[in-house]
Design a protein around this motif. Structure first.
Motif, PDB file in Angstrom:
ATOM      1  N   ASN A  55      31.479 -31.591  74.245  1.00 10.12           N
ATOM      2  CA  ASN A  55      32.374 -30.455  74.011  1.00 10.12           C
ATOM      3  C   ASN A  55      32.349 -30.031  72.544  1.00 10.12           C
ATOM      4  OD1 ASN A  55      33.175 -30.302  76.691  1.00 10.12           O
ATOM      5  ND2 ASN A  55      34.950 -31.627  76.408  1.00 10.12           N
ATOM      6  N   ARG A  56      32.333 -30.997  71.650  1.00 14.44           N
ATOM      7  CA  ARG A  56      32.256 -30.666  70.224  1.00 14.44           C
ATOM      8  C   ARG A  56      30.917 -30.031  69.890  1.00 14.44           C
ATOM      9  NH1 ARG A  56      34.472 -36.506  68.065  1.00 14.44           N
ATOM     10  NH2 ARG A  56      36.713 -36.090  68.183  1.00 14.44           N
ATOM     11  N   ALA A  57      29.836 -30.584  70.444  1.00 11.21           N
ATOM     12  CA  ALA A  57      28.484 -30.129  70.107  1.00 11.21           C
ATOM     13  C   ALA A  57      28.269 -28.666  70.458  1.00 11.21           C
ATOM     14  CB  ALA A  57      27.450 -31.011  70.810  1.00 11.21           C
ATOM     15  N   ARG A  58      28.995 -28.165  71.458  1.00 14.89           N
ATOM     16  CA  ARG A  58      28.834 -26.774  71.866  1.00 14.89           C
ATOM     17  C   ARG A  58      29.226 -25.802  70.759  1.00 14.89           C
ATOM     18  NH1 ARG A  58      31.409 -28.694  76.829  1.00 14.89           N
ATOM     19  NH2 ARG A  58      29.823 -29.023  78.425  1.00 14.89           N
ATOM     20  N   ARG A  59      30.129 -26.226  69.900  1.00 13.55           N
ATOM     21  CA  ARG A  59      30.579 -25.313  68.834  1.00 13.55           C
ATOM     22  C   ARG A  59      30.128 -25.770  67.454  1.00 13.55           C
ATOM     23  NH1 ARG A  59      35.215 -28.532  69.938  1.00 13.55           N
ATOM     24  NH2 ARG A  59      36.296 -29.226  68.030  1.00 13.55           N
ATOM     25  N   TRP A  60      29.328 -26.822  67.385  1.00 15.77           N
ATOM     26  CA  TRP A  60      28.868 -27.353  66.105  1.00 15.77           C
ATOM     27  C   TRP A  60      27.420 -26.951  65.829  1.00 15.77           C
ATOM     28  CZ3 TRP A  60      30.708 -33.186  65.760  1.00 15.77           C
ATOM     29  CH2 TRP A  60      32.116 -33.196  65.592  1.00 15.77           C
ATOM     30  N   SER A  61      27.077 -26.919  64.565  1.00 18.92           N
ATOM     31  CA  SER A  61      25.696 -26.674  64.165  1.00 18.92           C
ATOM     32  C   SER A  61      24.864 -27.925  64.421  1.00 18.92           C
ATOM     33  CB  SER A  61      25.637 -26.323  62.672  1.00 18.92           C
ATOM     34  OG  SER A  61      26.034 -27.459  61.893  1.00 18.92           O
ATOM     35  N   THR A  62      23.549 -27.738  64.433  1.00 19.21           N
ATOM     36  CA  THR A  62      22.648 -28.877  64.624  1.00 19.21           C
ATOM     37  C   THR A  62      22.826 -29.911  63.517  1.00 19.21           C
ATOM     38  OG1 THR A  62      21.019 -27.466  65.728  1.00 19.21           O
ATOM     39  CG2 THR A  62      20.240 -29.569  64.846  1.00 19.21           C
ATOM     40  N   ALA A  63      22.978 -29.446  62.303  1.00 21.82           N
ATOM     41  CA  ALA A  63      23.135 -30.369  61.177  1.00 21.82           C
ATOM     42  C   ALA A  63      24.385 -31.231  61.343  1.00 21.82           C
ATOM     43  CB  ALA A  63      23.207 -29.584  59.870  1.00 21.82           C
ATOM     44  N   ARG A  64      25.463 -30.627  61.808  1.00 22.63           N
ATOM     45  CA  ARG A  64      26.692 -31.397  61.975  1.00 22.63           C
ATOM     46  C   ARG A  64      26.553 -32.412  63.109  1.00 22.63           C
ATOM     47  NH1 ARG A  64      32.876 -28.940  62.493  1.00 22.63           N
ATOM     48  NH2 ARG A  64      33.945 -30.922  62.047  1.00 22.63           N
TER      49      ARG A  64
ATOM     50  N   ALA B 160      25.421 -40.457  72.415  1.00 27.72           N
ATOM     51  CA  ALA B 160      24.600 -39.826  73.458  1.00 27.72           C
ATOM     52  C   ALA B 160      24.917 -38.340  73.565  1.00 27.72           C
ATOM     53  CB  ALA B 160      24.839 -40.525  74.796  1.00 27.72           C
ATOM     54  N   GLY B 161      26.188 -37.996  73.467  1.00 24.25           N
ATOM     55  CA  GLY B 161      26.570 -36.578  73.551  1.00 24.25           C
ATOM     56  C   GLY B 161      26.080 -35.772  72.371  1.00 24.25           C
ATOM     57  N   TYR B 162      26.121 -36.350  71.183  1.00 23.65           N
ATOM     58  CA  TYR B 162      25.676 -35.632  69.990  1.00 23.65           C
ATOM     59  C   TYR B 162      24.174 -35.396  69.980  1.00 23.65           C
ATOM     60  CZ  TYR B 162      30.328 -36.506  68.026  1.00 23.65           C
ATOM     61  OH  TYR B 162      31.682 -36.550  67.805  1.00 23.65           O
TER      62      TYR B 162
ATOM     63  N   LYS C 229      32.684 -46.378  73.817  1.00 22.29           N
ATOM     64  CA  LYS C 229      32.992 -44.950  73.695  1.00 22.29           C
ATOM     65  C   LYS C 229      32.168 -44.294  72.599  1.00 22.29           C
ATOM     66  CE  LYS C 229      36.951 -41.805  73.369  1.00 22.29           C
ATOM     67  NZ  LYS C 229      38.437 -41.735  73.228  1.00 22.29           N
ATOM     68  N   SER C 230      31.990 -44.993  71.475  1.00 20.33           N
ATOM     69  CA  SER C 230      31.187 -44.435  70.385  1.00 20.33           C
ATOM     70  C   SER C 230      29.731 -44.296  70.797  1.00 20.33           C
ATOM     71  CB  SER C 230      31.310 -45.293  69.128  1.00 20.33           C
ATOM     72  OG  SER C 230      30.710 -46.558  69.302  1.00 20.33           O
ATOM     73  N   ALA C 231      29.246 -45.222  71.645  1.00 22.03           N
ATOM     74  CA  ALA C 231      27.883 -45.093  72.169  1.00 22.03           C
ATOM     75  C   ALA C 231      27.765 -43.826  73.021  1.00 22.03           C
ATOM     76  CB  ALA C 231      27.514 -46.329  72.985  1.00 22.03           C
ATOM     77  N   GLY C 232      28.827 -43.553  73.802  1.00 22.13           N
ATOM     78  CA  GLY C 232      28.842 -42.314  74.580  1.00 22.13           C
ATOM     79  C   GLY C 232      28.850 -41.089  73.686  1.00 22.13           C
ATOM     80  N   GLU C 233      29.607 -41.156  72.595  1.00 23.54           N
ATOM     81  CA  GLU C 233      29.629 -40.029  71.659  1.00 23.54           C
ATOM     82  C   GLU C 233      28.245 -39.816  71.042  1.00 23.54           C
ATOM     83  OE1 GLU C 233      32.732 -39.292  68.940  1.00 23.54           O
ATOM     84  OE2 GLU C 233      34.254 -40.372  70.085  1.00 23.54           O
TER      85      GLU C 233
ATOM     86  N   TYR D 131      26.997 -36.498  62.698  1.00 24.71           N
ATOM     87  CA  TYR D 131      27.938 -37.313  63.474  1.00 24.71           C
ATOM     88  C   TYR D 131      27.207 -38.347  64.317  1.00 24.71           C
ATOM     89  CZ  TYR D 131      32.431 -35.243  62.316  1.00 24.71           C
ATOM     90  OH  TYR D 131      33.574 -34.878  61.650  1.00 24.71           O
ATOM     91  N   ALA D 132      26.025 -38.008  64.816  1.00 22.75           N
ATOM     92  CA  ALA D 132      25.236 -38.994  65.553  1.00 22.75           C
ATOM     93  C   ALA D 132      24.862 -40.161  64.645  1.00 22.75           C
ATOM     94  CB  ALA D 132      23.979 -38.344  66.133  1.00 22.75           C
ATOM     95  N   ALA D 133      24.462 -39.837  63.409  1.00 19.06           N
ATOM     96  CA  ALA D 133      24.096 -40.886  62.456  1.00 19.06           C
ATOM     97  C   ALA D 133      25.302 -41.728  62.066  1.00 19.06           C
ATOM     98  CB  ALA D 133      23.468 -40.254  61.213  1.00 19.06           C
ATOM     99  N   ALA D 134      26.482 -41.096  62.039  1.00 16.80           N
ATOM    100  CA  ALA D 134      27.701 -41.801  61.633  1.00 16.80           C
ATOM    101  C   ALA D 134      28.415 -42.470  62.810  1.00 16.80           C
ATOM    102  CB  ALA D 134      28.653 -40.829  60.949  1.00 16.80           C
ATOM    103  N   SER D 135      27.864 -42.364  64.005  1.00 16.37           N
ATOM    104  CA  SER D 135      28.555 -42.885  65.190  1.00 16.37           C
ATOM    105  C   SER D 135      28.889 -44.376  65.117  1.00 16.37           C
ATOM    106  CB  SER D 135      27.758 -42.576  66.460  1.00 16.37           C
ATOM    107  OG  SER D 135      26.466 -43.146  66.404  1.00 16.37           O
ATOM    108  N   PRO D 136      28.102 -45.225  64.405  1.00 17.13           N
ATOM    109  CA  PRO D 136      28.524 -46.632  64.291  1.00 17.13           C
ATOM    110  C   PRO D 136      29.876 -46.814  63.607  1.00 17.13           C
ATOM    111  CG  PRO D 136      26.198 -46.427  63.749  1.00 17.13           C
ATOM    112  CD  PRO D 136      26.740 -45.029  63.852  1.00 17.13           C
TER     113      PRO D 136
END
Length: 315
Positions: free
Chosen positions: A223-232, A285-287, A279-283, A236-241
């Protein structure tokens, strides 16, 4: 028909799914001030509720496929008549005095009224872990007052503030933080009212508990990714840990208070951390673009029929 002070929005498939919720609402001392807004695939599916129409200010049934809970809830909010709307769930139970405690704040400066939460199926350990992970910031026993973070569901909102979102209302009611950001940017205030107690049913069996935690992460990130830029999204994917640390920090006061008051085993804390990692692993995957359709369907099933995955003893 009297003018309702609170409209309770319930999206469901059948009356049987929400029967326990309706039973608790019928027990409210101020039920005559409550409008039930039931969003369902057919009016006939809700016909048993009409036997109670004289107990409430009004009962409104709106037909909707209820394939998307956020869209169904938006439909219900638009059909409601009260100044405040409570976005309920099929597995959350208003305790005695719930609506009356909220009514003390309807004329105040608050846009959002959040109740205190209790665990409706407290016996299984994973139920506590899931409950405190999701609602640890608003558990019973926490002090009343203004709050910054709010749950999207099981919360009362000024209807006009939600309607002001226009076409953004349904997306804002999806899992994520869009509604919180919109209300914060609009200068709206939220109040935590511990005298309004709501008990919440939680997934308990291990296999379903893990799936629900992961699916929630995927859906939120998508849901967040739909309104976020690729860079963002990449950031967030890199910061997911780091996400488990952020999520755990938000619920520390409520978790610690509940563990002490309920004398829960410290293993609950271990499972909370495990759930946050899942949950963070799911995030993550979503990002990174994992298709959310399967996980959306899974979350829909858990959200509508959570009693089927609750283990013994929901109350």
């Amino acid at each position: 028909m009297s003018v309702p002070k609170l409209s309770v929005i319930l999206a469901t498939d059948t009356y049987q799914t929400i029967r326990p919720v309706i039973d608790r609402l019928r027990a409210q001392t101020s039920r005559a001030e409550i409008e039930l807004v039931l969003v369902a695939p057919s009016t006939d599916a809700m016909s048993p509720v009409m036997a109670f129409r004289d107990e409430f200010a009004a009962i409104t049934v709106v037909e909707d496929p209820v394939k998307d809970l956020a869209m169904a809830r938006a439909v219900g909010i638009r059909a409601a008549a009260a100044k405040f709307v409570f976005v309920g769930e099929t597995h959350s139970y208003a305790q005695p005095g719930f609506a009356e405690a909220f009514s003390r704040h309807y004329s105040g400066p608050w846009t959002v009224l959040t109740p205190a939460f209790g665990n409706a199926n407290p016996k299984p350990g994973l139920s506590w872990a899931g409950f405190l992970s999701d609602y640890g910031g608003w558990v019973e026993g926490m002090p009343s007052g203004e709050i910054i973070r709010i749950p999207i569901y099981n919360t009362a909102f000024r209807r006009d503030a939600l309607l002001s979102l226009g076409d953004r209302l349904a997306p804002a009611l999806s899992q994520g933080d869009e509604l919180l950001i919109a209300l914060r940017d609009g200068g709206h205030k939220a109040y935590f009212e511990p005298a309004a107690l709501l008990t919440h049913v939680n997934v308990a069996p291990l296999s379903h508990w893990v799936k629900e935690r992961f699916a929630a992460g995927v859906v939120i990130a998508s849901n967040r990714a739909r309104r976020w830029s690729t860079a963002r999204r990449v950031f967030y994917a890199a910061a997911s840990p780091l996400i488990p640390f952020v999520l755990c920090w938000r619920v520390v006061p409520g978790v610690w208070s509940t563990v002490r008051q309920k004398r829960l085993p410290l293993s609950i804390v271990f499972w909370i951390v495990v759930g946050m990692i899942v949950k963070s692993a799911g995030e993550f995957a979503g990002y990174v673009g994992v298709p959310p359709m399967h996980w959306d369907r899974m979350m829909h099933e858990y959200e509508v029929h959570k009693l089927s995955y609750a283990g013994p003893g929901p109350s």
